[in-house]
Design a protein around this motif. Structure first.
Motif, PDB file in Angstrom:
ATOM      1  N   THR A 352      73.602 -52.961 -57.026  1.00  0.00           N
ATOM      2  CA  THR A 352      72.220 -52.561 -56.763  1.00  0.00           C
ATOM      3  C   THR A 352      71.839 -52.946 -55.336  1.00  0.00           C
ATOM      4  O   THR A 352      72.111 -54.063 -54.889  1.00  0.00           O
ATOM      5  N   LEU A 353      71.209 -52.010 -54.640  1.00  0.00           N
ATOM      6  CA  LEU A 353      70.801 -52.216 -53.250  1.00  0.00           C
ATOM      7  C   LEU A 353      69.276 -52.241 -53.200  1.00  0.00           C
ATOM      8  O   LEU A 353      68.612 -51.240 -53.483  1.00  0.00           O
ATOM      9  N   TYR A 354      68.715 -53.396 -52.861  1.00  0.00           N
ATOM     10  CA  TYR A 354      67.271 -53.539 -52.735  1.00  0.00           C
ATOM     11  C   TYR A 354      66.901 -53.387 -51.258  1.00  0.00           C
ATOM     12  O   TYR A 354      67.090 -54.314 -50.466  1.00  0.00           O
ATOM     13  N   ALA A 355      66.389 -52.230 -50.907  1.00  0.00           N
ATOM     14  CA  ALA A 355      66.004 -51.939 -49.527  1.00  0.00           C
ATOM     15  C   ALA A 355      64.493 -51.841 -49.454  1.00  0.00           C
ATOM     16  O   ALA A 355      63.875 -51.077 -50.197  1.00  0.00           O
ATOM     17  N   GLY A 356      63.907 -52.623 -48.582  1.00  0.00           N
ATOM     18  CA  GLY A 356      62.460 -52.599 -48.400  1.00  0.00           C
ATOM     19  C   GLY A 356      62.104 -52.321 -46.964  1.00  0.00           C
ATOM     20  O   GLY A 356      62.750 -52.821 -46.042  1.00  0.00           O
ATOM     21  N   ARG A 357      61.066 -51.513 -46.761  1.00  0.00           N
ATOM     22  CA  ARG A 357      60.626 -51.159 -45.422  1.00  0.00           C
ATOM     23  C   ARG A 357      59.156 -51.540 -45.266  1.00  0.00           C
ATOM     24  O   ARG A 357      58.344 -51.274 -46.146  1.00  0.00           O
ATOM     25  N   ARG A 358      58.835 -52.154 -44.142  1.00  0.00           N
ATOM     26  CA  ARG A 358      57.472 -52.602 -43.894  1.00  0.00           C
ATOM     27  C   ARG A 358      56.662 -51.483 -43.269  1.00  0.00           C
ATOM     28  O   ARG A 358      57.099 -50.840 -42.311  1.00  0.00           O
ATOM     29  N   LYS A 359      55.485 -51.238 -43.815  1.00  0.00           N
ATOM     30  CA  LYS A 359      54.607 -50.217 -43.264  1.00  0.00           C
ATOM     31  C   LYS A 359      53.965 -50.746 -41.988  1.00  0.00           C
ATOM     32  O   LYS A 359      53.311 -51.778 -41.988  1.00  0.00           O
ATOM     33  N   VAL A 360      54.187 -50.022 -40.897  1.00  0.00           N
ATOM     34  CA  VAL A 360      53.629 -50.417 -39.606  1.00  0.00           C
ATOM     35  C   VAL A 360      52.263 -49.789 -39.455  1.00  0.00           C
ATOM     36  O   VAL A 360      52.117 -48.576 -39.527  1.00  0.00           O
ATOM     37  N   LYS A 361      51.244 -50.613 -39.276  1.00  0.00           N
ATOM     38  CA  LYS A 361      49.892 -50.106 -39.155  1.00  0.00           C
ATOM     39  C   LYS A 361      49.611 -49.708 -37.718  1.00  0.00           C
ATOM     40  O   LYS A 361      49.785 -50.483 -36.800  1.00  0.00           O
ATOM     41  N   GLY A 362      49.143 -48.505 -37.531  1.00  0.00           N
ATOM     42  CA  GLY A 362      48.760 -48.037 -36.196  1.00  0.00           C
ATOM     43  C   GLY A 362      49.965 -47.797 -35.333  1.00  0.00           C
ATOM     44  O   GLY A 362      50.984 -47.274 -35.758  1.00  0.00           O
ATOM     45  N   SER A 363      49.903 -48.216 -34.083  1.00  0.00           N
ATOM     46  CA  SER A 363      50.926 -47.936 -33.100  1.00  0.00           C
ATOM     47  C   SER A 363      51.977 -49.022 -33.114  1.00  0.00           C
ATOM     48  O   SER A 363      51.911 -49.987 -33.869  1.00  0.00           O
ATOM     49  N   VAL A 364      52.900 -48.875 -32.188  1.00  0.00           N
ATOM     50  CA  VAL A 364      53.995 -49.818 -32.090  1.00  0.00           C
ATOM     51  C   VAL A 364      53.447 -51.190 -31.740  1.00  0.00           C
ATOM     52  O   VAL A 364      52.610 -51.338 -30.849  1.00  0.00           O
ATOM     53  N   GLY A 365      53.945 -52.220 -32.442  1.00  0.00           N
ATOM     54  CA  GLY A 365      53.538 -53.584 -32.148  1.00  0.00           C
ATOM     55  C   GLY A 365      52.388 -54.067 -32.993  1.00  0.00           C
ATOM     56  O   GLY A 365      52.022 -55.226 -32.939  1.00  0.00           O
ATOM     57  N   GLU A 366      51.726 -53.191 -33.790  1.00  0.00           N
ATOM     58  CA  GLU A 366      50.588 -53.624 -34.575  1.00  0.00           C
ATOM     59  C   GLU A 366      50.980 -54.006 -35.997  1.00  0.00           C
ATOM     60  O   GLU A 366      50.114 -54.250 -36.833  1.00  0.00           O
ATOM     61  N   GLY A 367      52.259 -54.015 -36.305  1.00  0.00           N
ATOM     62  CA  GLY A 367      52.661 -54.352 -37.659  1.00  0.00           C
ATOM     63  C   GLY A 367      53.289 -55.706 -37.772  1.00  0.00           C
ATOM     64  O   GLY A 367      53.948 -56.006 -38.740  1.00  0.00           O
ATOM     65  N   ASP A 368      53.112 -56.563 -36.724  1.00  0.00           N
ATOM     66  CA  ASP A 368      53.721 -57.877 -36.739  1.00  0.00           C
ATOM     67  C   ASP A 368      52.939 -58.806 -37.646  1.00  0.00           C
ATOM     68  O   ASP A 368      51.969 -58.441 -38.291  1.00  0.00           O
ATOM     69  N   LEU A 369      53.359 -60.044 -37.641  1.00  0.00           N
ATOM     70  CA  LEU A 369      52.655 -61.036 -38.451  1.00  0.00           C
ATOM     71  C   LEU A 369      51.233 -61.216 -37.974  1.00  0.00           C
ATOM     72  O   LEU A 369      50.381 -61.730 -38.682  1.00  0.00           O
TER      73      LEU A 369
END
Length: 552
Positions: A352-369
């Motif tokens: 089983t392969l558990y692949a998760g992708r983080r949704k990036v809000k807005g433009s590049v660089g706005e999805g960080d911590l």
């Protein structure tokens, strides 16, 4: 009276039972509120890695032995399972291609080259194979291990070499272009199961073994053929070892512990994490962006570890603190994190392969911590201030021209344009590269290409493959005839001219044009010899006269 006594006796017994019931009645416990505390900002960050709604966890044929991300965009990742290497898209988490035909046994390790165009993989038959990612065609087969290969790794930027290790307890350093073994690194006494390339030097790498040790190798040191430059004892069979981004620290996994070591400090142990209940099977480095109190952003790195107990742990090794823990229903064998911090993939023992992708809000660089830290006390609708990590911060005023009062003007770096022969050399088209340099009629470029072909041991092969005509062989002979008598090119050109005449003698004799080039070359060489003899005669006359004049 008897009835009253009987009734009284029954009432007494009933009252006694009620009292016992009240005495031993157990009230239901309230649910614990310890786990209901507000999640931290970092926990929110790691929980944000989720599969799309229309995407289900992939189940492959057998255990997933390794996961490797491509170092360049779009950061696809390769998964090894059974006798197959499957390449997934990092954006859609769907299968892009499958490589299985040349493998005869279980594939245990895969690694992308620095440009993501080639992928190398080792299997239990002892072979290491190199493939073209786009066409899936096998390009090289490296044979030298006598037992299953569990470690295959490209250096960080070097495109012509890789190192491998296997159950024969040997680490090998390969020249991919010639399929030759450059170094046979002996030192381990048990299976070599893991390793990593240094992030600061293409000449250094580490390997971990079931003999409980991790060895640091440097191919520039002659003694590394018989021993490593450093040895670290983990204390348990080493399942995985990785370099941390600074290059001065390494993390090792073995047994139920993860240990961090200072390599620059001589292999000093810095920290031990023993939060897993079973053997730790794989490690990787994850990166997040964290907002500092002064408003600036700084990259923060974490160690991700997975274990047979089904847990993934996140360790902040700057504070020696576990910041997040996540449970999966199956034993975990491998973990990887994409370079752009958008995808996390975990492989299990049942495929089983558990692949998760983080949704990036807005433009590049706005999805960080930074989406979580600094905004915990603010309402979700409150607008955030511009920060240097946001795309809009760099995009603002982009169309404005600099004024004379500006202290600094940052110019875009010019794109490097490669010559035709350089592009052909990158594609390993050696003959076409030599002809392209000869057509350019720049002797410095031609000599540089010849020296590169000599380093790859392909120059004589190119000479033997040239067509017997004026366009190819004649062009080479004309170049040798023109530059063989020039001092800066004579050493290489004269040796090559001799080899060309020996190898292509029949073609030269059968062509008038080629014979003319050889006659001209012979005439120029004889003329150069006469000039050198005359200069030596003059030197013999002048030297005694100069010695006599010096005595006076």
């Amino acid at each position: 009276m008897a009835i009253d006594q009987s009734t009284a006796k029954m009432a007494a017994e009933e009252q006694s039972r009620n009292s016992l019931t009240k005495t031993f009645a157990v009230k239901p416990k309230l649910k614990s509120t310890l786990n209901k505390s507000t999640p931290t900002a970092e926990s929110k960050y790691w929980r944000s890695f989720k599969a799309p709604k229309d995407h289900q966890s992939k189940t492959l044929i057998s255990a997933i032995t390794s996961i490797a991300f491509a170092p360049t965009a779009p950061y696809d990742f390769a998964v090894t399972h059974s006798a197959t290497v499957t390449i997934f898209s990092s954006e859609t988490l769907e299968v892009k291609s499958t490589i299985s035909s040349p493998f005869k046994d279980t594939v245990s390790s895969a690694s992308f080259r620095s440009d993501s165009r080639l992928v190398a993989a080792g299997d239990h038959s002892g072979d290491v194979r190199v493939f073209d990612v786009k066409s899936r065609q096998p390009l090289r087969r490296l044979r030298g291990h006598s037992r299953p290969v569990h470690l295959v790794q490209y250096p960080r930027y070097d495109k012509l070499h890789l190192f491998s290790g296997g159950d024969d307890a040997v680490v090998k350093y390969w020249d991919i272009t010639t399929e030759t073994e450059l170094s046979n690194l002996v030192g381990h006494k048990d299976y070599v199961r893991c390793g990593d390339a240094s992030p600061v030097s293409d000449d250094m790498f580490i390997s971990g073994s079931y003999d409980h040790t991790v060895r640091v190798w440097d191919i520039r040191v002659p003694s590394s053929n018989s021993g490593s430059v450093m040895e670290i004892n983990h204390g348990k069979p080493v399942e995985d070892v990785i370099y941390l981004p600074s290059g001065g620290l390494i993390a090792t996994a073995g047994g139920n512990s993860v240990k961090i070591w200072d390599v620059i400090g001589g292999g000093r142990l810095l920290h031990t994490m023993e939060s897993h209940n079973k053997a730790v099977t794989s490690l990787c480095v994850g990166q997040i962006g964290k907002r500092e109190s002064n408003g600036e952003d700084a990259n923060q790195y974490r160690i991700l570890s997975v274990s047979l107990d089904g847990y993934m742990k996140v360790l902040d090794y700057s504070k020696y603190k576990i910041t997040h823990s996540m449970r999966f229903p199956n034993p975990l064998l491998s973990v990887a994190f994409s370079p752009d911090c958008s995808t996390r993939v975990i492989g299990t023992s049942n495929g089983t392969l558990y692949a998760g992708r983080r949704k990036v809000k807005g433009s590049v660089g706005e999805g960080d911590l930074g989406d979580y830290i600094g905004n915990e006390q603010e309402g979700p609708t409150r607008q955030r201030a511009l920060r240097p990590s946001y795309f809009r911060y760099f995009h603002r005023g982009q169309n404005e021209k600099p004024s004379q009062d500006d202290n600094y003007v940052i110019m875009r770096p010019k794109k490097v344009k490669l010559a035709a022969h350089d592009k052909l050399l990158k594609k390993f088209r050696h003959k076409e590269a030599l002809l392209a340099a000869l057509s350019d009629k720049n002797p410095e470029n031609v000599m540089a290409v010849m020296e590169e072909l000599i380093a790859r041991r392909k120059l004589l092969t190119c000479v033997s493959n040239l067509d017997a005509g004026e366009e190819e062989l004649g062009m080479l002979l004309k170049f040798l005839q023109r530059y063989s008598t020039m001092p800066r090119y004579a050493a290489l050109c004269m040796g090559l001219a001799k080899k060309v005449v020996e190898m292509r003698g029949e073609d030269i004799r059968s062509s008038d044009g080629l014979r003319r080039h050889v006659r001209n070359l012979k005439r120029d060489v004889e003329e150069e010899i006469r000039i050198q003899q005359s200069l030596q005669e003059i030197q013999g006359i002048i030297c005694p006269m100069l010695r006599i004049a010096a005595r006076r």
